[in-house]
Design a protein around this motif. Sequence first.
Motif, mmCIF file in Angstrom:
data_model
loop_
_atom_site.group_PDB
_atom_site.id
_atom_site.type_symbol
_atom_site.label_atom_id
_atom_site.label_comp_id
_atom_site.label_asym_id
_atom_site.label_seq_id
_atom_site.Cartn_x
_atom_site.Cartn_y
_atom_site.Cartn_z
ATOM 1 N N LEU A 119 112.197 -17.113 -84.254
ATOM 2 C CA LEU A 119 110.912 -16.914 -83.578
ATOM 3 C C LEU A 119 109.772 -17.543 -84.374
ATOM 4 C CD1 LEU A 119 111.214 -13.265 -82.220
ATOM 5 C CD2 LEU A 119 111.084 -15.369 -80.881
ATOM 6 N N LEU A 122 108.923 -21.056 -83.488
ATOM 7 C CA LEU A 122 108.212 -21.303 -82.236
ATOM 8 C C LEU A 122 106.710 -21.207 -82.487
ATOM 9 C CD1 LEU A 122 110.299 -19.079 -79.767
ATOM 10 C CD2 LEU A 122 110.550 -21.537 -80.186
ATOM 11 N N ASP A 124 102.766 -20.225 -81.507
ATOM 12 C CA ASP A 124 102.187 -19.020 -80.901
ATOM 13 C C ASP A 124 102.266 -19.110 -79.381
ATOM 14 O OD1 ASP A 124 101.610 -17.896 -83.343
ATOM 15 O OD2 ASP A 124 99.474 -18.407 -83.297
ATOM 16 N N ARG A 127 105.865 -18.469 -78.228
ATOM 17 C CA ARG A 127 106.210 -17.034 -78.341
ATOM 18 C C ARG A 127 105.513 -16.232 -77.250
ATOM 19 N NH1 ARG A 127 105.525 -17.969 -83.890
ATOM 20 N NH2 ARG A 127 103.600 -16.788 -83.898
ATOM 21 N N ARG A 131 107.450 -14.089 -74.526
ATOM 22 C CA ARG A 131 107.129 -12.665 -74.337
ATOM 23 C C ARG A 131 106.784 -12.380 -72.888
ATOM 24 N NH1 ARG A 131 101.504 -11.093 -76.104
ATOM 25 N NH2 ARG A 131 101.179 -12.177 -74.150
#
Length: 142
Positions: A119, A122, A124, A127, A131
Amino acid sequence: MTSRIDPLTLEVVELIGTIVARYHQEYEEAAAKHSLTGAQARVLGLLSRGPTPMRRLAQQLKCEPSNVTGIVDRLESRGFAERRLDPADRRVKLAAATDAGRETADRLRGSLDFAREPLAELSDKERTVLRDLLKRMLGVAP
């Protein structure tokens, strides 16, 4: 909702299954390092968020209330949990993490490395998209 059983959907489902299996394996290993069963660690994690009615714990874990009673008994005997009466309804028993229980739950969460490094690779934005997609799959607003 349309049922889509195409190769891409099957691949995504298999990848999610692999991720879930690896997460559970690491969670069980992390729990064992704290001399907890996976179920005890899950209950402790839930209790670290705040006092919870015993019946709700059973619903969240999809098990019988008697199972939760046994798990909370064992956590209580180790000083990680306690039972309280619900101030809003004294007929309801709440289970709550003690300070030692919250500290243990925090250490356990902190030791879960499985997804941390991938993670971190990746951005921001990536992510956030991941999410939001996961929340969408669960029917939860981002």
